[in-house]
Write an enzyme that holds these catalytic residues in place. Structure first.
Site, PDB file in Angstrom:
ATOM      1  N   TYR A   1       2.948   4.210  13.619  1.00 62.75           N
ATOM      2  CA  TYR A   1       2.664   5.562  12.555  1.00 62.75           C
ATOM      3  C   TYR A   1       2.014   6.426  13.281  1.00 62.75           C
ATOM      4  O   TYR A   1       2.322   7.774  12.986  1.00 62.75           O
ATOM      5  CB  TYR A   1       1.867   4.713  11.364  1.00 62.75           C
ATOM      6  CG  TYR A   1       2.258   3.646  10.577  1.00 62.75           C
ATOM      7  CD1 TYR A   1       3.682   3.355  10.648  1.00 62.75           C
ATOM      8  CD2 TYR A   1       1.478   3.333   9.490  1.00 62.75           C
ATOM      9  CE1 TYR A   1       4.102   2.659   9.845  1.00 62.75           C
ATOM     10  CE2 TYR A   1       2.073   2.448   8.463  1.00 62.75           C
ATOM     11  CZ  TYR A   1       3.317   1.973   8.537  1.00 62.75           C
ATOM     12  OH  TYR A   1       3.948   0.982   7.723  1.00 62.75           O
TER      13      TYR A   1
ATOM     14  N   ASP B   1       8.882  -1.415  12.770  1.00 59.80           N
ATOM     15  CA  ASP B   1       9.099  -0.736  14.191  1.00 59.80           C
ATOM     16  C   ASP B   1       9.548  -1.991  15.282  1.00 59.80           C
ATOM     17  O   ASP B   1       9.277  -1.574  16.367  1.00 59.80           O
ATOM     18  CB  ASP B   1       7.632  -0.171  14.579  1.00 59.80           C
ATOM     19  CG  ASP B   1       6.807  -1.208  14.982  1.00 59.80           C
ATOM     20  OD1 ASP B   1       6.743  -2.223  14.689  1.00 59.80           O
ATOM     21  OD2 ASP B   1       5.928  -0.924  16.005  1.00 59.80           O
ATOM     22  N   GLU B   2      10.334  -2.838  14.674  1.00 57.94           N
ATOM     23  CA  GLU B   2      10.518  -3.792  15.532  1.00 57.94           C
ATOM     24  C   GLU B   2      12.216  -4.091  15.692  1.00 57.94           C
ATOM     25  O   GLU B   2      12.593  -4.058  14.266  1.00 57.94           O
ATOM     26  CB  GLU B   2      10.001  -4.952  15.384  1.00 57.94           C
ATOM     27  CG  GLU B   2       8.493  -4.863  15.887  1.00 57.94           C
ATOM     28  CD  GLU B   2       7.728  -6.113  15.694  1.00 57.94           C
ATOM     29  OE1 GLU B   2       8.261  -7.254  15.769  1.00 57.94           O
ATOM     30  OE2 GLU B   2       6.433  -6.008  15.331  1.00 57.94           O
TER      31      GLU B   2
ATOM     32  N   ARG C   1      -7.770   3.561  20.965  1.00 56.96           N
ATOM     33  CA  ARG C   1      -7.746   2.021  21.219  1.00 56.96           C
ATOM     34  C   ARG C   1      -8.757   2.132  22.544  1.00 56.96           C
ATOM     35  O   ARG C   1      -9.613   0.920  22.392  1.00 56.96           O
ATOM     36  CB  ARG C   1      -6.478   1.513  21.529  1.00 56.96           C
ATOM     37  CG  ARG C   1      -5.795   1.547  20.233  1.00 56.96           C
ATOM     38  CD  ARG C   1      -4.258   0.472  20.468  1.00 56.96           C
ATOM     39  NE  ARG C   1      -3.537   0.796  19.377  1.00 56.96           N
ATOM     40  CZ  ARG C   1      -2.257   0.156  19.231  1.00 56.96           C
ATOM     41  NH1 ARG C   1      -1.848  -0.916  19.746  1.00 56.96           N
ATOM     42  NH2 ARG C   1      -1.638   0.536  18.299  1.00 56.96           N
TER      43      ARG C   1
ATOM     44  N   ASP D   1       9.796  -2.939  20.445  1.00 55.37           N
ATOM     45  CA  ASP D   1       8.708  -2.559  19.587  1.00 55.37           C
ATOM     46  C   ASP D   1       8.165  -1.089  19.894  1.00 55.37           C
ATOM     47  O   ASP D   1       7.957  -0.761  21.017  1.00 55.37           O
ATOM     48  CB  ASP D   1       7.562  -3.696  19.492  1.00 55.37           C
ATOM     49  CG  ASP D   1       6.345  -3.459  18.456  1.00 55.37           C
ATOM     50  OD1 ASP D   1       6.116  -4.496  17.790  1.00 55.37           O
ATOM     51  OD2 ASP D   1       5.766  -2.436  18.272  1.00 55.37           O
TER      52      ASP D   1
HETATM   53  N1  DCP Z   1       1.081  -1.747  10.122  1.00 52.46           N
HETATM   54  C1  DCP Z   1       0.383  -2.027   8.718  1.00 52.46           C
HETATM   55  N2  DCP Z   1      -0.415  -3.014   8.725  1.00 52.46           N
HETATM   56  C2  DCP Z   1      -0.523  -3.879   9.356  1.00 52.46           C
HETATM   57  C3  DCP Z   1      -0.006  -3.644  10.598  1.00 52.46           C
HETATM   58  C4  DCP Z   1       0.723  -2.782  10.843  1.00 52.46           C
HETATM   59  O1  DCP Z   1       0.394  -0.868   7.921  1.00 52.46           O
HETATM   60  N3  DCP Z   1      -1.517  -4.822   9.181  1.00 52.46           N
HETATM   61  C5  DCP Z   1       1.937  -0.810  10.292  1.00 52.46           C
HETATM   62  C6  DCP Z   1       1.410   0.253  11.012  1.00 52.46           C
HETATM   63  C7  DCP Z   1       1.968   0.264  12.510  1.00 52.46           C
HETATM   64  C8  DCP Z   1       3.320  -0.440  12.314  1.00 52.46           C
HETATM   65  O2  DCP Z   1       2.945  -1.127  11.130  1.00 52.46           O
HETATM   66  O3  DCP Z   1       2.027   1.378  13.229  1.00 52.46           O
HETATM   67  C9  DCP Z   1       3.805  -1.306  13.329  1.00 52.46           C
HETATM   68  O4  DCP Z   1       2.888  -2.246  13.551  1.00 52.46           O
HETATM   69  P1  DCP Z   1       2.734  -2.939  14.841  1.00 52.46           P
HETATM   70  O5  DCP Z   1       2.171  -4.202  14.708  1.00 52.46           O
HETATM   71  O6  DCP Z   1       3.914  -2.781  15.782  1.00 52.46           O
HETATM   72  O7  DCP Z   1       1.442  -2.024  15.593  1.00 52.46           O
HETATM   73  P2  DCP Z   1       1.874  -0.342  16.120  1.00 52.46           P
HETATM   74  O8  DCP Z   1       3.132  -0.172  16.458  1.00 52.46           O
HETATM   75  O9  DCP Z   1       0.817   0.485  15.432  1.00 52.46           O
HETATM   76  O10 DCP Z   1       1.014  -0.731  17.349  1.00 52.46           O
HETATM   77  P3  DCP Z   1       1.639  -1.401  18.999  1.00 52.46           P
HETATM   78  O11 DCP Z   1       1.592  -0.312  19.810  1.00 52.46           O
HETATM   79  O12 DCP Z   1       0.669  -2.488  19.152  1.00 52.46           O
HETATM   80  O13 DCP Z   1       2.800  -2.052  18.678  1.00 52.46           O
HETATM   81 MG    MG Z   2       4.608  -1.419  17.275  1.00 55.79          MG
HETATM   82 MG    MG Z   3       5.510  -4.193  15.672  1.00 59.07          MG
END
Ligand code: DCP
Ligand code: MG
Ligand code: MG
Length: 607
Positions: A33, A120-121, A65, A28
């Site tokens: 973004y 992203d996964e 964060r 992940d």
């Molecule tokens: N995203 C979105 N709406 C959401 C959750 C996530 O548009 N409700 C988008 C923004 C994130 C991306 O999807 O950047 C990937 O989601 P993740 O849950 O993996 O979150 P992040 O990658 O941002 O953070 P982390 O470091 O916790 O993985």
């Molecule tokens: Mg992520």
């Molecule tokens: Mg993710």
């Protein structure tokens, strides 16, 4: 805890030689973004950054964060906890999607099955790779990164060593993603997808964690909500909560018999297995999505002109996605979410219809839609809209969606004869105009899609769709294109088949060409048709019964004569010297495997 399940789990643990044969990595991307934006503008790295979509922070960097900025926080709340928060608009997903595809491409270089999950996964099944590496490892393998908990004893199936090797592979993968693309990532390593995904964020950001099978039940019992289990959706969660099963630990404790009273037997067993960290779903190699769509949600829209504006904006964005994808769409779906103001409820409805491939043209290898084509698509969209909405009554919408749901494949390999023929795509385009989606009640194929399937960029195509052509039409087209009905479904063959023009059609093409000012109607790489008089010559040949003295009897002369000179020569040479290329007299699908794109396979006699 359900003793039966635990008993069987622990007894098989010792009895079966290879109880945990798989090695799965889940990767992940950290604050995805936000990282895309920080890679684009490195000065953003040092400040708290939030990615804004409408009034929400969809994600934030780890700097933000620290202040308590969380995913999906309202902008107003985020600014309260972090007044210095730098906001970047993230509504255009183009660059995120591009980055996502690049990460997927890097992971594919290991030649293991890779399943993309969202943006992203990715799951990677490294079982075979690990087996290979095991052959050259003699002694002590160490784990890379963190371990959820050290094992109490060695598992007889040898999974500990395999998972340790997997953890090293995960490090290599993360390093390569970082070196080549600049993204930091987290990874989870386990013997199944469930544990690999859930353990992945155990140490974040930029780290990895391995969990051994024996700790599955313990780790799962730490999850507060049953909803944390990826395959448990909101409906199952509600059903479980109604039985007072709230945490994963509750699910572990409830007996299978009790669960069976509320779920199917299979589902009950699956839930019990999930609760102890057991999951046997395979990593499915991700291919191209079966549909490409976008949705726009809003508070309420009740005016047709505003709906049209929103569809127009969606269409623009959707065409960018389709261009990136490269396939030619042949079906379009419109989705609406209707609000019932009296009942305070809402529901989705979809309609779809075929669209003519002629709306799309290929210019220098890029899929394009002219303004006229876009207008045509808008007309289709609004006709579908009119079918979904009774405009004599007030309506309230909270979402509009557009998706292309079926595609013709473009074969782009250099050796692909289909690709060569596609240089002359304008010929098909002209002919296909007749097949345009006609929304009149008598001739249009409509379908009401199942509401649940109207998701954005969905990867499945579960809808009940109208058959691509009505039976009568299929027969006609199959005949005209020299393929059997079953083969009509093959997009590449349809393209080649389109060259089987009868003289009337050729006249029509010629007329249209002569009349058209559209430069796209002039073929680029077709020597026999470099100018319009050549086309007329070809027509003459057809009218006179063709000039294919050397053709074998099974060859359709009209098809042959419609081909460019170069190709005719190539075919003649092959027929003169059959040893150079085997004539596929049986099935064009199965024969001549070594030359999948040979021209000859398109000249199969009718049975
Ligand atoms: N995203 C979105 N709406 C959401 C959750 C996530 O548009 N409700 C988008 C923004 C994130 C991306 O999807 O950047 C990937 O989601 P993740 O849950 O993996 O979150 P992040 O990658 O941002 O953070 P982390 O470091 O916790 O993985
Ligand atoms: Mg992520
Ligand atoms: Mg993710």
């Amino acid at each position: 805890m359900d003793d039966r399940i635990m008993e069987s789990s622990s007894s098989t643990f010792t009895d079966v030689a290879s109880e945990h044969p798989k090695s799965i990595i889940h990767i992940d991307i950290d604050c995805f973004y936000a990282q895309v934006e920080m890679i684009r503008k490195p000065e953003l790295r040092s400040q708290p950054l939030g990615i804004q979509q409408k009034n929400i922070v969809v994600t934030s960097n780890y700097e933000a964060r620290k202040y308590g900025v969380k995913k999906c926080m309202l902008i107003t709340d985020a600014l309260k906890v972090c007044p210095n928060l730098k906001l970047v608009n993230g509504e255009d997903l183009h660059d995120y999607r591009t980055a996502s595809n690049k990460i997927f491409a890097v992971l594919q270089t290991w030649k293991c099955p890779v399943e993309k999950l969202g943006m992203d996964e990715n799951y990677i099944d490294v079982t075979n790779l690990v087996q290979e590496r095991l052959k050259s490892i003699n002694s002590g393998v160490t784990v890379a990164g963190h371990v959820f908990s050290e094992p109490s004893m060695d598992c007889p199936c040898g999974c500990h060593t395999r998972l340790k090797i997997s953890s090293q592979v995960a490090t290599e993968m993360r390093q390569k993603i970082y070196n080549e693309l600049g993204f930091t990532t987290c990874a989870g390593i386990a013997h199944n997808k469930l544990l690999a995904k859930l353990i992945c964020p155990f140490h974040k950001p930029n780290d990895q964690t391995t969990i051994y099978p024996e700790h599955g039940p313990l780790f799962m019992s730490t999850l507060q909500s049953v909803r944390s289990i990826p395959s448990i959706g909101s409906k199952t969660t509600e059903a479980l909560i109604s039985q007072k099963i709230i945490t994963v630990s509750d699910l572990q404790k409830v007996s299978l018999d009790v669960l069976k009273k509320h779920f199917s037997s299979d589902m009950a067993v699956r839930l019990k297995n999930l609760s102890i960290g057991e999951d046997n779903t395979p990593v499915k190699q991700t291919g191209r999505p079966q549909s490409i769509g976008l949705e726009d949600s809003f508070k309420t829209v009740s005016v047709k002109s505003e709906v049209e504006e929103r569809f127009a904006a969606l269409l623009q964005r959707l065409l960018v996605l389709v261009r990136e994808d490269g396939r030619i769409p042949v079906s379009l779906r419109v989705t609406l979410r209707k609000k019932d103001v009296k009942r305070l409820s809402s529901h989705r409805e979809s309609r779809q219809c075929q669209v003519s491939p002629s709306i799309f043209t290929i210019n220098n290898g890029t899929l394009t839609v002219t303004e006229a084509g876009q207008n045509k698509l808008m007309t289709i969209i609004m006709r579908l809209f009119n079918k979904l909405i009774d405009l004599t009554k007030p309506f309230h919408l909270t979402l509009v969606g557009l998706a292309f749901t079926k595609f013709q494949e473009r074969m782009t390999g250099r050796s692909s004869i289909v690709n060569y023929l596609m240089n002359d795509i304008s010929v098909q385009s002209v002919l296909n105009i007749q097949n345009d989606c006609d929304t009149s009640a008598s001739s249009m194929d409509y379908s009401a899609a199942s509401p649940s399937s109207s998701t954005t960029t969905d990867l499945s195509d579960a809808e009940v769709e109208p058959s691509p052509k009505k039976p009568k039409k299929v027969g006609l087209i199959a005949k005209r294109r020299c393929f059997s009905k079953e083969e009509v479904a093959s997009p590449s063959k349809l393209r080649v088949g389109d060259l089987r023009l009868n003289s009337k059609e050729l006249e029509k093409v010629s007329e249209l060409r002569l009349n058209s000012r559209d430069r796209s109607l002039t073929p680029r790489a077709s020597p026999a048709k470099d100018n319009l008089s050549d086309t007329s010559d070809t027509m003459k040949d057809v009218a006179e019964g063709g000039n294919c003295e050397d053709c074998p009897s099974y060859v359709d002369r009209e098809v042959f004569n419609a081909l460019p000179d170069e190709m005719q020569q190539e075919l003649k040479a092959m027929w003169k010297n059959p040893s150079s290329s085997e004539v596929p007299r049986s099935s064009p699908r199965t024969s001549n495997r070594s030359k999948p794109n040979t021209l000859l396979k398109y000249f199969v006699p009718h049975k």
